[in-house]
Structures are given as structure tokens and as C-alpha cells.
Design a protein around this motif. Structure first.
Motif, PDB file in Angstrom:
ATOM      1  N   PHE A  96      55.785  30.691   5.947  1.00  0.00           N
ATOM      2  CA  PHE A  96      54.980  29.597   6.480  1.00  0.00           C
ATOM      3  C   PHE A  96      53.894  30.125   7.398  1.00  0.00           C
ATOM      4  O   PHE A  96      54.015  31.207   7.995  1.00  0.00           O
ATOM      5  CB  PHE A  96      55.864  28.565   7.206  1.00  0.00           C
ATOM      6  CG  PHE A  96      56.411  29.024   8.530  1.00  0.00           C
ATOM      7  CD1 PHE A  96      55.811  28.656   9.721  1.00  0.00           C
ATOM      8  CD2 PHE A  96      57.563  29.788   8.583  1.00  0.00           C
ATOM      9  CE1 PHE A  96      56.322  29.063  10.944  1.00  0.00           C
ATOM     10  CE2 PHE A  96      58.088  30.199   9.805  1.00  0.00           C
ATOM     11  CZ  PHE A  96      57.460  29.828  10.983  1.00  0.00           C
ATOM     12  N   GLN A  97      52.818  29.343   7.475  1.00  0.00           N
ATOM     13  CA  GLN A  97      51.715  29.591   8.395  1.00  0.00           C
ATOM     14  C   GLN A  97      51.584  28.375   9.307  1.00  0.00           C
ATOM     15  O   GLN A  97      52.371  27.429   9.220  1.00  0.00           O
ATOM     16  CB  GLN A  97      50.420  29.823   7.615  1.00  0.00           C
ATOM     17  CG  GLN A  97      50.468  31.025   6.696  1.00  0.00           C
ATOM     18  CD  GLN A  97      49.213  31.167   5.860  1.00  0.00           C
ATOM     19  OE1 GLN A  97      48.654  30.182   5.380  1.00  0.00           O
ATOM     20  NE2 GLN A  97      48.758  32.398   5.676  1.00  0.00           N
ATOM     21  N   ALA A  98      50.572  28.400  10.198  1.00  0.00           N
ATOM     22  CA  ALA A  98      50.385  27.272  11.108  1.00  0.00           C
ATOM     23  C   ALA A  98      50.133  25.976  10.343  1.00  0.00           C
ATOM     24  O   ALA A  98      50.515  24.888  10.791  1.00  0.00           O
ATOM     25  CB  ALA A  98      49.225  27.560  12.059  1.00  0.00           C
ATOM     26  N   SER A  99      49.509  26.082   9.163  1.00  0.00           N
ATOM     27  CA  SER A  99      49.147  24.893   8.392  1.00  0.00           C
ATOM     28  C   SER A  99      50.299  24.311   7.581  1.00  0.00           C
ATOM     29  O   SER A  99      50.175  23.223   7.024  1.00  0.00           O
ATOM     30  CB  SER A  99      47.994  25.224   7.446  1.00  0.00           C
ATOM     31  OG  SER A  99      48.357  26.298   6.581  1.00  0.00           O
ATOM     32  N   GLY A 100      51.416  25.012   7.500  1.00  0.00           N
ATOM     33  CA  GLY A 100      52.546  24.498   6.753  1.00  0.00           C
ATOM     34  C   GLY A 100      53.289  25.578   6.001  1.00  0.00           C
ATOM     35  O   GLY A 100      52.961  26.772   6.098  1.00  0.00           O
ATOM     36  N   ALA A 101      54.299  25.145   5.233  1.00  0.00           N
ATOM     37  CA  ALA A 101      55.184  26.074   4.538  1.00  0.00           C
ATOM     38  C   ALA A 101      54.807  26.205   3.072  1.00  0.00           C
ATOM     39  O   ALA A 101      54.284  25.276   2.453  1.00  0.00           O
ATOM     40  CB  ALA A 101      56.631  25.612   4.664  1.00  0.00           C
ATOM     41  N   GLY A 102      55.101  27.365   2.518  1.00  0.00           N
ATOM     42  CA  GLY A 102      54.937  27.591   1.094  1.00  0.00           C
ATOM     43  C   GLY A 102      56.160  27.097   0.338  1.00  0.00           C
ATOM     44  O   GLY A 102      57.014  26.394   0.894  1.00  0.00           O
ATOM     45  N   PRO A 103      56.289  27.483  -0.922  1.00  0.00           N
ATOM     46  CA  PRO A 103      57.436  27.027  -1.721  1.00  0.00           C
ATOM     47  C   PRO A 103      58.741  27.661  -1.250  1.00  0.00           C
ATOM     48  O   PRO A 103      58.785  28.837  -0.887  1.00  0.00           O
ATOM     49  CB  PRO A 103      57.073  27.479  -3.141  1.00  0.00           C
ATOM     50  CG  PRO A 103      56.111  28.611  -2.949  1.00  0.00           C
ATOM     51  CD  PRO A 103      55.347  28.308  -1.714  1.00  0.00           C
ATOM     52  N   VAL A 104      59.800  26.861  -1.268  1.00  0.00           N
ATOM     53  CA  VAL A 104      61.136  27.358  -0.948  1.00  0.00           C
ATOM     54  C   VAL A 104      61.678  28.099  -2.163  1.00  0.00           C
ATOM     55  O   VAL A 104      61.552  27.642  -3.302  1.00  0.00           O
ATOM     56  CB  VAL A 104      62.075  26.191  -0.570  1.00  0.00           C
ATOM     57  CG1 VAL A 104      63.494  26.703  -0.320  1.00  0.00           C
ATOM     58  CG2 VAL A 104      61.545  25.462   0.657  1.00  0.00           C
ATOM     59  N   ARG A 105      62.293  29.247  -1.951  1.00  0.00           N
ATOM     60  CA  ARG A 105      62.809  30.047  -3.055  1.00  0.00           C
ATOM     61  C   ARG A 105      64.152  30.665  -2.659  1.00  0.00           C
ATOM     62  O   ARG A 105      64.479  30.779  -1.473  1.00  0.00           O
ATOM     63  CB  ARG A 105      61.816  31.154  -3.435  1.00  0.00           C
ATOM     64  CG  ARG A 105      61.492  32.114  -2.311  1.00  0.00           C
ATOM     65  CD  ARG A 105      60.293  32.976  -2.639  1.00  0.00           C
ATOM     66  NE  ARG A 105      60.042  33.996  -1.622  1.00  0.00           N
ATOM     67  CZ  ARG A 105      59.394  33.782  -0.499  1.00  0.00           C
ATOM     68  NH1 ARG A 105      58.920  32.566  -0.220  1.00  0.00           N
ATOM     69  NH2 ARG A 105      59.184  34.760   0.366  1.00  0.00           N
ATOM     70  N   ALA A 106      64.915  31.050  -3.662  1.00  0.00           N
ATOM     71  CA  ALA A 106      66.171  31.758  -3.426  1.00  0.00           C
ATOM     72  C   ALA A 106      65.876  33.224  -3.137  1.00  0.00           C
ATOM     73  O   ALA A 106      64.819  33.750  -3.502  1.00  0.00           O
ATOM     74  CB  ALA A 106      67.086  31.621  -4.640  1.00  0.00           C
ATOM     75  N   PHE A 107      66.803  33.892  -2.463  1.00  0.00           N
ATOM     76  CA  PHE A 107      66.603  35.310  -2.180  1.00  0.00           C
ATOM     77  C   PHE A 107      67.930  36.040  -2.303  1.00  0.00           C
ATOM     78  O   PHE A 107      69.011  35.445  -2.196  1.00  0.00           O
ATOM     79  CB  PHE A 107      66.003  35.518  -0.782  1.00  0.00           C
ATOM     80  CG  PHE A 107      66.969  35.276   0.351  1.00  0.00           C
ATOM     81  CD1 PHE A 107      67.626  36.327   0.967  1.00  0.00           C
ATOM     82  CD2 PHE A 107      67.225  33.998   0.804  1.00  0.00           C
ATOM     83  CE1 PHE A 107      68.517  36.110   2.000  1.00  0.00           C
ATOM     84  CE2 PHE A 107      68.108  33.758   1.849  1.00  0.00           C
ATOM     85  CZ  PHE A 107      68.767  34.820   2.444  1.00  0.00           C
ATOM     86  N   ASP A 108      67.816  37.352  -2.529  1.00  0.00           N
ATOM     87  CA  ASP A 108      68.978  38.229  -2.616  1.00  0.00           C
ATOM     88  C   ASP A 108      69.276  38.742  -1.223  1.00  0.00           C
ATOM     89  O   ASP A 108      68.418  39.344  -0.569  1.00  0.00           O
ATOM     90  CB  ASP A 108      68.675  39.385  -3.572  1.00  0.00           C
ATOM     91  CG  ASP A 108      69.867  40.312  -3.774  1.00  0.00           C
ATOM     92  OD1 ASP A 108      70.889  40.131  -3.084  1.00  0.00           O
ATOM     93  OD2 ASP A 108      69.768  41.219  -4.621  1.00  0.00           O
ATOM     94  N   VAL A 109      70.502  38.515  -0.735  1.00  0.00           N
ATOM     95  CA  VAL A 109      70.846  38.923   0.627  1.00  0.00           C
ATOM     96  C   VAL A 109      70.708  40.432   0.819  1.00  0.00           C
ATOM     97  O   VAL A 109      70.579  40.914   1.943  1.00  0.00           O
ATOM     98  CB  VAL A 109      72.276  38.446   0.974  1.00  0.00           C
ATOM     99  CG1 VAL A 109      73.322  39.267   0.233  1.00  0.00           C
ATOM    100  CG2 VAL A 109      72.521  38.507   2.488  1.00  0.00           C
ATOM    101  N   ALA A 110      70.703  41.195  -0.281  1.00  0.00           N
ATOM    102  CA  ALA A 110      70.507  42.645  -0.177  1.00  0.00           C
ATOM    103  C   ALA A 110      69.142  42.983   0.416  1.00  0.00           C
ATOM    104  O   ALA A 110      68.937  44.082   0.947  1.00  0.00           O
ATOM    105  CB  ALA A 110      70.664  43.305  -1.546  1.00  0.00           C
ATOM    106  N   GLN A 111      68.181  42.035   0.318  1.00  0.00           N
ATOM    107  CA  GLN A 111      66.869  42.260   0.939  1.00  0.00           C
ATOM    108  C   GLN A 111      66.985  42.442   2.445  1.00  0.00           C
ATOM    109  O   GLN A 111      66.081  42.987   3.080  1.00  0.00           O
ATOM    110  CB  GLN A 111      65.949  41.079   0.641  1.00  0.00           C
ATOM    111  CG  GLN A 111      65.625  40.866  -0.822  1.00  0.00           C
ATOM    112  CD  GLN A 111      64.813  39.591  -1.030  1.00  0.00           C
ATOM    113  OE1 GLN A 111      64.326  38.979  -0.101  1.00  0.00           O
ATOM    114  NE2 GLN A 111      64.690  39.185  -2.280  1.00  0.00           N
ATOM    115  N   LEU A 112      68.072  41.951   3.019  1.00  0.00           N
ATOM    116  CA  LEU A 112      68.262  42.015   4.465  1.00  0.00           C
ATOM    117  C   LEU A 112      69.236  43.130   4.842  1.00  0.00           C
ATOM    118  O   LEU A 112      69.923  43.052   5.861  1.00  0.00           O
ATOM    119  CB  LEU A 112      68.774  40.662   4.983  1.00  0.00           C
ATOM    120  CG  LEU A 112      67.910  39.465   4.586  1.00  0.00           C
ATOM    121  CD1 LEU A 112      68.561  38.168   5.033  1.00  0.00           C
ATOM    122  CD2 LEU A 112      66.514  39.590   5.179  1.00  0.00           C
ATOM    123  N   GLY A 113      69.281  44.176   4.025  1.00  0.00           N
ATOM    124  CA  GLY A 113      70.187  45.291   4.271  1.00  0.00           C
ATOM    125  C   GLY A 113      69.921  46.028   5.570  1.00  0.00           C
ATOM    126  O   GLY A 113      70.793  46.760   6.058  1.00  0.00           O
TER     127      GLY A 113
END
Length: 314
Positions: free
Chosen positions: A217-234
Motif C-alpha cells: 500500500f501507498q498513501a493513496s490506498g492499497a493494491g490487490p490482496v494476494r496470498a504469500f508463501d510464509v517461506a518468504q519471511l525466513g
């Protein structure tokens, strides 16, 4: 009042400071052609480099009193004192440049990490806060609020009392579970690991997020909501995970954890990498890449590394 520098100017200042340090430390081995290409690639780069050179000139002279004080010392001692003095002369303009161009709040933050460092804190209410590499957070626990000044954080909430994370683009309110927030140059990314969160952009409608959902998201609003792989937060476990990832993308992420300059040939961008890599030794990550992919690692110093496509040997 001095206006805040743009994200492009801040990034150019950081790069110019690194180039200046490398030029002072590497001497004849310094890659002047690479520096010129960097300068030519952007007006922000050239402006930051010219400022760095002006600062270098301003701080170049070693004080006469320091030089005179070494004359009656043994030769070895004189060399050591002058070596230290010249080192300070090189570092002062670099530090001054960074101090001018990087937000002062980064240095004043209540909690922060250095490049390549991850840390964990237990807050007074039992919640657990983690900071990724080169990150900073201010605490306002009476108001149940954290301010993400720079970088990336993970917050695991204790109890059911909401706690908010303030960013330049809006507010993230965590109702329970664990949420990761990454502050980029142009937007902010929120990943809900467990529980739920509400996103309040500076402008635009409120957005609810559930476990497994991610949004930028930016100050003007949020982009599309999407799923993510928790491994990205390793990174929370000190690990950088790649699953059939383009090498260029992987190296840009790895660069966040290494001080100095990491460069690579454009021909390496499309190679693919898979694996889990410990972040406590990024030199070893580079060695593992060289062992599994057709690339060579050229390490002039730990702070100056270039990756090139390996040539076939007949």
C-alpha cells in the motif's frame, strides 16, 4: 527549513558513500570504470558523487598540529598515527554525507539493527518484536503503537489488545497473531502470518487482512490482496529461502544483508536458484552459488564483490 531528500537521493547518497570509501581503501585496485558507469546511469548518482567529492576535498587535509606531533615519534609509530589520521579523513566525509542525506530519525530510533543483523526483543506486554537487516523502530507503548522508521519488522502480539504499526503511508492495526511489515522506498508491504490486521492508508478505504494474505500500500490506498508463501519471511529464523527464483531477484535481496558493493553481470539475471541459505554468513552463500551455478565470485575485499558468468573451459 531544509526539505527532506527524495528516496532516490537518499539511495544515491548511500551508494556514493560506499564508492567513496572503496576508492579511498582500494587504491590502484579501485574500478574507476564501474564508478563512471554508475555516475552516468542517473542524474541523482552524479549529483551525489559531486557532493561526495566536495566533502572529500573539504576534509582531505590532515591538521598540521597532528603532523607535527608525529615528528618526534619512532618511524613505525609515525606511520601508524598517519595511517589512522588518513583513515579518519576518508571516513569523515562519508559519515557526514550519510548523516545529511539519510533521515535523522534512523539514528535516533529506539531500536535498530545494522546491515546483516537481525534482532529480537520482548516488549513489556509480552509481545515479541523482530527487526530485519538495516531497520529501525520507535516505541510508543503507552499509545500501543510502534513507528517503523526504516526496513522490516515482525510483530507477534501477546493477548488480545490491538497494537498499531505506523508507517509513512498509513497505519496497520494488529488484532492478534503475527504480522510482518516492510517499508520500501515507494510503498509498504504487510504480510499477515497469523491472526488478523486492519490497514488504514492515509487516503482510501480501510482494508481487513486475514492470515496468509499480503498487500502493498501507498498513501493513496492499497493494491490487490494476494496470498504469500510464509517461506518468504525466513529472515525471522535467519534464513533466506529461494524456490526456483531468478538469480537477479535473489541477489538484490541478498544485497540487503551485505555491507559494501555487490555487483553481477546482467547475463546472470535469468539463472535460477533454489535453496535455504543461512544469513549469518553471506560469503558462504556466494560460495554456494558458485558451486551450484556457472558463475565466479571475484572478491577484492569483503566489501567489493563482483559475480561473473563462468567461461567454458575446453
Amino acid at each position: 527549513m531544509r526539505s527532506a531528500p527524495s528516496p532516490e537521493a537518499r539511495e544515491a547518497a548511500r551508494a556514493a558513500a560506499r564508492w567513496l570509501t572503496l576508492m579511498e581503501s582500494d587504491g590502484a585496485a579501485f574500478d574507476s570504470a564501474a564508478l563512471q558507469r554508475w555516475r552516468d546511469s542517473s542524474a541523482h548518482h552524479e549529483a551525489a558523487w559531486q557532493k561526495a567529492l566536495r566533502l572529500r576535498q573539504r576534509f582531505a587535509g590532515v591538521p598540521a598540529s597532528l603532523g607535527m606531533a608525529t615528528l618526534d615519534r619512532p618511524a613505525l609509530a609515525r606511520r601508524e598515527v598517519l595511517k589512522r589520521a588518513l583513515g579518519v579523513a576518508a571516513l569523515v566525509p562519508t559519515a557526514w554525507l550519510l548523516g545529511r542525506e539519510l533521515p535523522l530519525e534512523t539514528w535516533r530510533a529506539d531500536l535498530h539493527t545494522a546491515t546483516g543483523e537481525q534482532r529480537r526483543w520482548s516488549l513489556v506486554d509480552g509481545s515479541v518484536l523482530q527487526l530485519n537487516t538495516d531497520s529501525a523502530v520507535d516505541l510508543d507503548l503507552k499509545a500501543r503503537r510502534l513507528v517503523l522508521v526504516r526496513g522490516e519488522m515482525a510483530l507477534k502480539l501477546a493477548g488480545s489488545t490491538p497494537l498499531s504499526v505506523q508507517s509513512p503511508y498509513g497505519l496497520v492495526t494488529i488484532s492478534g497473531g503475527e504480522v510482518c511489515v516492510y517499508l520500501g522506498e515507494r510503498d509498504c508491504r504487510v504480510s499477515v502470518v497469523s491472526g488478523s490486521a486492519q490497514l488504514h492508508p492515509l487516503r482510501g478505504p480501510l482494508l481487513g487482512l486475514e492470515a496468509g494474505q499480503q498487500v502493498n500500500f501507498q498513501a493513496s490506498g492499497a493494491g490487490p490482496v494476494r496470498a504469500f508463501d510464509v517461506a518468504q519471511l525466513g529472515w525471522r529464523d535467519g534464513v533466506l529461502v529461494a524456490q526456483d527464483q531468478p538469480l537477479g531477484h535473489f541477489l538484490r535481496e541478498l544485497d540487503r544483508y551485505r555491507p559494501g558493493v555487490l555487483r553481477w553481470d546482467e547475463s546472470l539475471e535469468s539463472l535460477r536458484v533454489t535453496g535455504s541459505f543461512r544469513l549469518d554468513n553471506t560469503d558462504r552463500i556466494l560460495a554456494l552459488l558458485a558451486a551450484s551455478l556457472p558463475l565466479d565470485v571475484h572478491m577484492r575485499t569483503r566489501y567489493w564483490v563482483t559475480l561473473t558468468l563462468r567461461k567454458n573451459i575446453a
